[in-house]
Design an enzyme around this catalytic site. Structure first.
Site, PDB file in Angstrom:
ATOM      1  N   ASP A 125     -11.756  18.157  11.455  1.00  0.00           N
ATOM      2  CA  ASP A 125     -12.288  17.140  10.563  1.00  0.00           C
ATOM      3  C   ASP A 125     -13.412  17.637   9.847  1.00  0.00           C
ATOM      4  O   ASP A 125     -14.274  18.310  10.451  1.00  0.00           O
ATOM      5  CB  ASP A 125     -12.845  15.946  11.305  1.00  0.00           C
ATOM      6  CG  ASP A 125     -12.846  14.470  10.585  1.00  0.00           C
ATOM      7  OD1 ASP A 125     -12.186  13.594  10.985  1.00  0.00           O
ATOM      8  OD2 ASP A 125     -13.938  14.578   9.897  1.00  0.00           O
ATOM      9  N   HIS A 137      -3.058   9.192  10.504  1.00  0.00           N
ATOM     10  CA  HIS A 137      -3.650  10.362  11.273  1.00  0.00           C
ATOM     11  C   HIS A 137      -4.312   9.964  12.592  1.00  0.00           C
ATOM     12  O   HIS A 137      -4.588   8.840  12.809  1.00  0.00           O
ATOM     13  CB  HIS A 137      -4.882  10.874  10.444  1.00  0.00           C
ATOM     14  CG  HIS A 137      -5.789  10.080   9.841  1.00  0.00           C
ATOM     15  ND1 HIS A 137      -5.716   9.263   8.936  1.00  0.00           N
ATOM     16  CD2 HIS A 137      -6.945   9.841  10.398  1.00  0.00           C
ATOM     17  CE1 HIS A 137      -6.618   8.366   8.903  1.00  0.00           C
ATOM     18  NE2 HIS A 137      -7.833   8.887   9.653  1.00  0.00           N
ATOM     19  N   GLN A 177      -9.978   2.744   8.831  1.00  0.00           N
ATOM     20  CA  GLN A 177      -9.147   3.590   7.938  1.00  0.00           C
ATOM     21  C   GLN A 177      -9.617   3.844   6.677  1.00  0.00           C
ATOM     22  O   GLN A 177      -9.858   3.101   5.653  1.00  0.00           O
ATOM     23  CB  GLN A 177      -7.597   3.276   8.103  1.00  0.00           C
ATOM     24  CG  GLN A 177      -6.744   4.477   7.630  1.00  0.00           C
ATOM     25  CD  GLN A 177      -5.240   3.978   7.502  1.00  0.00           C
ATOM     26  OE1 GLN A 177      -4.838   2.976   7.847  1.00  0.00           O
ATOM     27  NE2 GLN A 177      -4.228   4.925   7.435  1.00  0.00           N
ATOM     28  N   ASN A 220      -6.972   4.930  13.571  1.00  0.00           N
ATOM     29  CA  ASN A 220      -7.061   3.754  12.723  1.00  0.00           C
ATOM     30  C   ASN A 220      -6.149   3.234  11.771  1.00  0.00           C
ATOM     31  O   ASN A 220      -5.506   4.202  11.013  1.00  0.00           O
ATOM     32  CB  ASN A 220      -8.600   3.858  12.042  1.00  0.00           C
ATOM     33  CG  ASN A 220      -9.651   4.323  12.802  1.00  0.00           C
ATOM     34  OD1 ASN A 220      -9.990   3.925  13.976  1.00  0.00           O
ATOM     35  ND2 ASN A 220     -10.661   5.331  12.168  1.00  0.00           N
ATOM     36  N   HIS A 266      -7.325  10.919  15.431  1.00  0.00           N
ATOM     37  CA  HIS A 266      -8.589  11.402  15.862  1.00  0.00           C
ATOM     38  C   HIS A 266      -8.501  12.143  17.137  1.00  0.00           C
ATOM     39  O   HIS A 266      -8.313  11.202  18.041  1.00  0.00           O
ATOM     40  CB  HIS A 266      -9.794  10.747  15.555  1.00  0.00           C
ATOM     41  CG  HIS A 266      -9.973  10.260  14.284  1.00  0.00           C
ATOM     42  ND1 HIS A 266     -11.295  10.857  13.392  1.00  0.00           N
ATOM     43  CD2 HIS A 266      -9.505   9.298  13.521  1.00  0.00           C
ATOM     44  CE1 HIS A 266     -11.087  10.325  12.355  1.00  0.00           C
ATOM     45  NE2 HIS A 266     -10.258   9.285  12.386  1.00  0.00           N
TER      46      HIS A 266
END
Ligand code: AMP
Length: 133
Positions: free
Chosen positions: A30, A99, A93, A86, A101
């Site tokens: 990230d 995606h 989001q 999310n 995390h």
């Protein structure tokens, strides 16, 4: 999708700190990590939310999530790992491409990802179980 930043990462049109890639998924660090080793796992298929992703792509996505969690555990030895996904702006989001995390947690990381809900209402529970059952 041409203007999707995560599609561009998946197609290598823009750089990312990629830690893993296979035919259907890619995992990268990230850009704004909330802890050391915070990474994102994406499906190479473009869908905005998990509800639109097919079973096969979802299975591949979460298989990679599990692999990354295992790698994080053995390489970084965190005290825990949060896995968050999310869907929709209301849920936080920001990037409209599915995606997940994977967030290593450390005793002193100061992050607050806690749930402090009210006790489950029995009538509501009954209705919900019937809705899904
Ligand atoms: P979410 O709020 O669940 O949509 O999270 C989006 C995440 O994507 C954020 O944590 C961002 O820091 C991260 N992000 C956005 N663009 C990039 C990028 N180009 N490379 C890596 N991470 C990114």
């Amino acid at each position: 999708m041409t203007d999707c930043i995560f599609c561009k990462i998946a197609s290598h049109d823009i750089d990312a700190h990629t830690v893993y890639e296979d035919e259907k998924t890619i995992a990268f660090l990230d850009a704004n990590p909330v802890s050391k080793g915070h990474m994102l796992v994406i499906s190479k298929e473009h869908e905005k939310e998990i509800t639109s992703l097919g079973d096969e792509a979802t299975a591949a996505l979460f298989s990679t999530v599990r692999k990354m969690a295992e790698g994080i555990q053995s390489e970084l030895d965190p005290d825990g790992i949060n896995i968050l996904q999310n869907n929709g702006e209301e849920a936080g989001q920001e990037v409209g491409h599915v995606h997940v995390h994977v967030i290593p947690r450390y005793d002193d990381d100061g992050l607050d990802i806690e749930f402090d809900g009210d006790e489950l209402d029995e009538d509501e529970a009954y209705q919900l179980v019937n809705m899904f059952g």
